[in-house]
Design a protein around this motif. Structure first.
Motif, mmCIF file in Angstrom:
data_model
loop_
_atom_site.group_PDB
_atom_site.id
_atom_site.type_symbol
_atom_site.label_atom_id
_atom_site.label_comp_id
_atom_site.label_asym_id
_atom_site.label_seq_id
_atom_site.Cartn_x
_atom_site.Cartn_y
_atom_site.Cartn_z
ATOM 1 N N ALA A 369 0.842 -1.204 0.000
ATOM 2 C CA ALA A 369 0.000 0.000 0.000
ATOM 3 C C ALA A 369 0.880 1.258 0.000
ATOM 4 O O ALA A 369 0.596 2.229 -0.707
ATOM 5 C CB ALA A 369 -0.927 -0.006 1.221
ATOM 6 N N ILE A 370 1.944 1.230 0.770
ATOM 7 C CA ILE A 370 2.864 2.370 0.808
ATOM 8 C C ILE A 370 3.530 2.547 -0.554
ATOM 9 O O ILE A 370 3.559 3.641 -1.138
ATOM 10 C CB ILE A 370 3.955 2.153 1.893
ATOM 11 N N THR A 371 4.058 1.441 -1.070
ATOM 12 C CA THR A 371 4.791 1.484 -2.336
ATOM 13 C C THR A 371 3.911 2.053 -3.454
ATOM 14 O O THR A 371 4.360 2.886 -4.251
ATOM 15 C CB THR A 371 5.290 0.067 -2.694
ATOM 16 N N GLN A 372 2.670 1.607 -3.491
ATOM 17 C CA GLN A 372 1.779 2.065 -4.571
ATOM 18 C C GLN A 372 1.479 3.560 -4.500
ATOM 19 O O GLN A 372 1.019 4.135 -5.470
ATOM 20 C CB GLN A 372 0.469 1.288 -4.536
ATOM 21 N N LYS A 373 1.710 4.130 -3.336
ATOM 22 C CA LYS A 373 1.495 5.587 -3.219
ATOM 23 C C LYS A 373 2.770 6.381 -3.469
ATOM 24 O O LYS A 373 2.703 7.586 -3.701
ATOM 25 C CB LYS A 373 0.944 5.916 -1.816
ATOM 26 N N CYS A 374 3.906 5.713 -3.383
ATOM 27 C CA CYS A 374 5.187 6.449 -3.447
ATOM 28 C C CYS A 374 5.807 6.512 -4.836
ATOM 29 O O CYS A 374 6.816 7.188 -5.014
ATOM 30 C CB CYS A 374 6.196 5.846 -2.468
ATOM 31 N N PHE A 375 5.231 5.761 -5.781
ATOM 32 C CA PHE A 375 5.814 5.771 -7.118
ATOM 33 C C PHE A 375 4.822 6.286 -8.157
ATOM 34 O O PHE A 375 3.619 6.074 -8.043
ATOM 35 C CB PHE A 375 6.235 4.358 -7.539
ATOM 36 N N ALA A 376 5.359 6.942 -9.155
ATOM 37 C CA ALA A 376 4.591 7.252 -10.358
ATOM 38 C C ALA A 376 5.530 7.051 -11.538
ATOM 39 O O ALA A 376 6.755 7.176 -11.393
ATOM 40 C CB ALA A 376 4.067 8.679 -10.313
ATOM 41 N N TYR A 377 4.955 6.741 -12.672
ATOM 42 C CA TYR A 377 5.762 6.288 -13.822
ATOM 43 C C TYR A 377 5.453 7.122 -15.063
ATOM 44 O O TYR A 377 4.291 7.328 -15.402
ATOM 45 C CB TYR A 377 5.461 4.803 -14.059
ATOM 46 N N THR A 378 6.513 7.617 -15.693
ATOM 47 C CA THR A 378 6.366 8.314 -16.971
ATOM 48 C C THR A 378 6.895 7.435 -18.088
ATOM 49 O O THR A 378 8.035 6.977 -18.021
ATOM 50 C CB THR A 378 7.175 9.628 -16.990
ATOM 51 N N CYS A 379 6.070 7.202 -19.083
ATOM 52 C CA CYS A 379 6.508 6.444 -20.254
ATOM 53 C C CYS A 379 6.907 7.451 -21.336
ATOM 54 O O CYS A 379 6.211 8.438 -21.562
ATOM 55 C CB CYS A 379 5.371 5.553 -20.736
ATOM 56 N N HIS A 380 8.040 7.179 -21.997
ATOM 57 C CA HIS A 380 8.555 8.121 -22.993
ATOM 58 C C HIS A 380 8.639 7.531 -24.390
ATOM 59 O O HIS A 380 9.405 8.028 -25.220
ATOM 60 C CB HIS A 380 9.967 8.578 -22.622
ATOM 61 N N THR A 381 7.941 6.482 -24.640
ATOM 62 C CA THR A 381 8.103 5.874 -25.957
ATOM 63 C C THR A 381 6.816 5.203 -26.413
ATOM 64 O O THR A 381 5.901 4.970 -25.615
ATOM 65 C CB THR A 381 9.251 4.847 -25.930
ATOM 66 N N LEU A 382 6.766 4.901 -27.701
ATOM 67 C CA LEU A 382 5.681 4.091 -28.244
ATOM 68 C C LEU A 382 6.242 2.905 -29.010
ATOM 69 O O LEU A 382 5.505 2.038 -29.465
ATOM 70 C CB LEU A 382 4.808 4.936 -29.176
ATOM 71 N N LEU A 383 7.553 2.879 -29.154
ATOM 72 C CA LEU A 383 8.158 1.782 -29.902
ATOM 73 C C LEU A 383 8.164 0.539 -29.023
ATOM 74 O O LEU A 383 8.734 0.565 -27.930
ATOM 75 C CB LEU A 383 9.599 2.124 -30.300
ATOM 76 N N PRO A 384 7.541 -0.532 -29.485
ATOM 77 C CA PRO A 384 7.504 -1.737 -28.653
ATOM 78 C C PRO A 384 8.898 -2.228 -28.284
ATOM 79 O O PRO A 384 9.116 -2.703 -27.166
ATOM 80 C CB PRO A 384 6.779 -2.767 -29.532
#
Ligand code: 26W
Length: 836
Positions: A369-384
């Motif tokens: 529960a803590i971990t899920q609140k402490c991270f956010a993710y930015t994706c920078h690509t569309l190339l598989p």
């Protein structure tokens, strides 16, 4: 001021001395104060008198003096960040493409005028000092430069932030051309040291690898623990990140790998000296070199070591120094958000879980529960192919406990998926964090998506494609998790520093304040109708071209012709970005003239400028570089084009060169295949410096066009749905070749060996790749591109109309300030208000 005699301090201060408790204050904020401190640094830090100092000594002493002015604020901000309860953004990024620091730090501290006058008084040419600085190239391209823009904005907005990353000893390679072909040289940027870094070995972290896991009985509770087999020391180096004229100084903390003594000792005790030295080298390799692969992960062990090395050090650093021992970890998300810059730092997720569960002994569910609140993710690509995966074999060997944790995260996640969607095995297979083909591996983007409180794309179109095409199952499963934050750029570096003349013109119209509130550029709209303003705007462009011309002459021996439109394409060399399309346009115009079908006098004079590095292992990209250079040598030497066309390809494109090229450009080339470029940020820099864009409906181009208006943007090519439809119909590039005479002539000319001394084999692979494969649909968009280029020519012939459009581009692109990006992250993801 004459050179002072050196006088030393009268005895050292005792730690208990009352003066030791007084706050640090900088040197006096006047020319005398600057000179005094400069000479002191020259004498005491460099150990030379002014009369015997080299330009490099002077640069160091100068940089140290600038530092000294910022120091008091930095120490204070570091202290406040530690003692206050405010929430910090920990930006985790494997890359920071900072560019030169000197001018930026002068600007931020408001010292430019004082420092310039001080150097004049010392008889020193400040330009010569500037030239001494080697830019830290600790990034590949857009993603690394974005990180640098973001930390600038956070400091300027007084938001507590630590940028965490790796202090690569060698940054992105130096590119040279030998017979038109790229040759890579190591970037020994630290050769002469750096005045901007502060090592803190006393805050080193020990980072472990390898070994095995075991369970043990902890007062009746069965727990797991990791028994690693080797470790390294992570030594932090701090860099100042000053806000713009706000007295704020945030921190960038980059980790350097060193061998640990214990490790050495063990080997030494076994009597194997050679092995001990080898071990040391092995450890220090971890931060030795930046991987120059941009978008094609190689799955190399050393790279995973780098990733774990820096995120583990960062997490422990934050917990050790920023969170009090008695702080309730269940509230960790009130103190920190770890922003994952692409998948490179995602191994931080199981690391935080390991710390919470194994070390802090929290229950799994509480830790999750803590971990899920402490991270956010930015994706920078569309190339598989750019979505990182790590083989289970490798991950298990290097980080066995982390692999167990990932398996458990996946198990519980798939249980939830099953609960929601039933026993849909295909969906379960598709959503599993563990992929099975071609080998069992961990899908880092999935792990980040499951763990992150938010997942964002970097432009509207990109975020929409992420939701609809790349991660649709996850979007359905986690409603509200996906969001967009359109990228931005810092106007301090890319307008104020890169384009001082334009900045002055803007200030003359709008007054000050726009540099931290870029939407105010809107005020320029009405000036687009003012002939005097347009003339002044044109004069700025012309002056910037003169500056560029001097730079290219000195650096590459090029001559930039007067009166040419500057048509610029600078970015990494990648097939999806389609430098080949640009080249086909150039060859088409050239072929038209030399075949006599087009009168050279009717062609708008243009200089095409390329800047691009190819990943060393990317053969096709390197061949395209070779071809650009080959076309350049033929075109530039051909008298039939009467100086109307010129192709320049300065080597080693980097941030420093970008700062010269962008303000001088008339036309910005943003021509990726729709649906491939996540955002682009060069596109924003050009528009804000008054270049018009020729571009596809891709990435942030979409938003640029919406803002500046169709009349002020040259759109061409298929939109993403059309691209999809053409794939679905079955794309046959050769048909485009057969049906388009102009395309055929251009391709045939390349195939004929005209640019390779008659040798047809040299560029055959490029031509046949386009004819029979063309994954990025260059041929399909060719006709539309050529048509749009004709419109560019026509538009450029009307000087007034062009200038009006250019001014409107500047006026309407304030949205692309990275300050706005930061506000969006803060409002939607981080919830970190400005503090202290
Ligand atoms: C070696 C693995 C790897 C994979 C991906 C290295 C680097 C990447 C990056 C995602 C590449 C990158 O820089 N992406 C760019 O990020 C910019 C900032 O968001 C965007 O503007 C560009 O469109 C995107 O290509």
């Amino acid at each position: 001021m004459s050179e002072e005699t050196v006088t030393g301090p009268n005895g050292a201060l005792e730690a208990t001395h009352p003066l030791a408790l007084a706050p640090v204050t900088g040197p006096a904020s006047n020319v005398d104060g600057f000179v005094r401190q400069f000479l002191r640094n020259l004498n005491y830090e460099r150990g030379v008198p002014l009369s015997a100092s080299s330009p490099n000594d002077q640069y160091f002493a100068f940089a140290m003096t600038v530092r000294d002015y910022l120091m008091a604020r930095w120490l204070e901000d570091l202290r406040r960040q530690r003692v206050t309860q405010s929430k910090s953004v920990c930006y985790l990024s494997a890359e920071y493409l900072l560019g030169r620091q000197l001018d930026n730090n002068l600007l931020a501290s408001g010292l430019t005028d004082i420092a310039t006058e001080a150097m004049a008084q010392c008889g020193i040419d400040i330009e010569e000092l500037r030239a001494q600085e080697v830019e830290p190239g600790l990034g590949n391209g857009g993603l690394g430069r974005l990180a640098a823009c973001f930390i600038d904005s956070l400091a300027t907005m007084s938001v507590p932030n630590i940028g965490y990353g790796i202090r690569y000893e060698y940054g992105i390679f130096r590119q040279t051309f030998v017979d038109g072909q790229q040759v890579e040289q190591p970037d020994a940027w630290l050769e002469l040291g750096s005045p901007w870094e502060f090592p803190h070995p006393e805050f080193a972290q020990t980072i472990s690898f390898g070994g095995h896991t075991e369970t043990y009985d902890d007062e009746g509770v069965t727990r797991s623990r990791w028994v690693p087999s080797w470790n390294v020391r992570a030594v932090p180096y701090n860099y100042m990140v000053p806000g713009y004229l706000n007295g704020r100084v945030n921190t960038l903390r980059l980790w350097s790998a060193q061998a640990t003594n214990s490790f050495d000792l063990r080997v030494f005790n076994s009597g194997d000296y050679e092995e001990a030295v080898r071990a040391q080298t092995y450890a220090e390799n971890i931060s030795k070199v930046l991987y120059p692969e941009d978008s094609t992960p190689q799955g190399k062990e050393l790279r995973l070591q780098q990733q774990y090395f820096f995120v583990a050090a960062s997490i422990h650093d934050f917990l050790d120094h920023m969170v009090a021992d008695d702080f309730g970890l269940e509230n960790l998300a009130d103190r920190v958000i770890f922003q994952l810059n692409d998948t490179h730092p995602v191994i931080a997720v199981p690391e935080l879980m390991r710390v919470l569960v194994d070390e802090k002994k929290l229950e799994w569910d509480a830790a999750w529960a803590i971990t899920q609140k402490c991270f956010a993710y930015t994706c920078h690509t569309l190339l598989p192919e750019a979505l990182e995966v790590w083989s289970v074999e490798l991950l298990g060997r290097l980080l066995p406990r982390h692999l167990e944790i990932i398996y458990r995260i996946n198990e519980e996640f798939l249980l939830e998926v099953r609960e929601r969607f039933g026993d849909d095995e295909i969906r379960l297979r598709d959503m599993s964090i563990i992929g099975e083909f071609p080998e069992r591996s961990v899908r880092m983007a999935y792990l980040a998506t499951v763990a992150g409180a938010k997942v964002n794309g970097v432009a509207e179109l990109h975020s929409q494609l992420l939701r609809d095409k790349v991660l649709p199952d996850f979007n359905e499963f986690f409603p509200g998790k996906f969001t967009n934050v359109t990228n931005g750029i810092t106007p301090r570096r890319f307008i104020r520093l890169a384009n001082p003349e334009l900045s002055e013109l803007i200030t003359s119209a709008l007054g000050t304040g726009w540099l931290t509130d870029l939407e105010r550029l809107r005020g320029l709209e009405s000036y687009a109708e003012d002939p005097d303003f347009r003339a002044a705007f044109r004069e700025v462009k012309a002056a910037n071209k003169r500056v560029l011309s001097d730079v290219l002459r000195a650096r590459d021996g090029f001559e930039v012709s007067d009166g040419h439109m500057l048509d610029v394409m600078v970015k990494r060399l990648h097939e999806y970005k389609r430098q080949m399309l640009k080249l086909l346009h150039i060859v088409t115009v050239y072929e038209g003239i030399v075949s006599g079908r087009v009168d050279a006098a009717s062609v708008q004079p243009r200089t095409f400028i390329f800047g691009a590095k190819a990943a060393p292992g990317y053969a096709m990209a390197k061949r395209i570089i070779h071809l650009i250079n080959a076309v350049g040598s033929v075109v530039n030497a051909d008298e039939r084009v009467q100086g109307r066309l010129k192709v320049l390809f300065p080597q080693n494109y980097n941030v420093t060169l970008a700062e010269r090229l962008i303000p001088a450009a008339d036309l910005s080339e943003q021509i990726s295949l729709a649906g491939k470029e996540a955002s682009g940020t060069g596109n924003m820099k050009f528009a804000l410096n008054g270049a018009l864009t020729i571009g596809t409906d891709d990435g942030a181009n979409v938003e640029i066009r919406q803002l500046v208006g169709d009349d002020n943007f040259f759109l061409f090519g298929m939109a993403e749905p059309e691209v999809e439809a053409l794939w679905a119909r079955g794309y046959k590039p050769a048909e485009f070749y057969q049906h388009d005479e102009s395309l055929r002539r251009a391709m045939d000319l390349i195939a004929s060996g005209a640019f390779s001394g008659g040798d047809r084999s040299v560029f055959e692979p490029v031509v046949s790749n386009l004819l029979y494969d063309d994954r990025f649909m260059v041929l399909a968009d060719y006709a539309s591109y050529i048509e749009a280029q004709a419109k560019v020519d026509a538009a450029h012939a009307d000087e007034d109309a062009w200038t009006r459009s250019a001014i409107l581009n500047v006026a309407r692109c304030g949205f692309f300030s990275s300050d706005r990006s930061m506000r969006d992250y803060i409002d939607r993801i981080w919830h970190t208000p400005p503090a202290f």
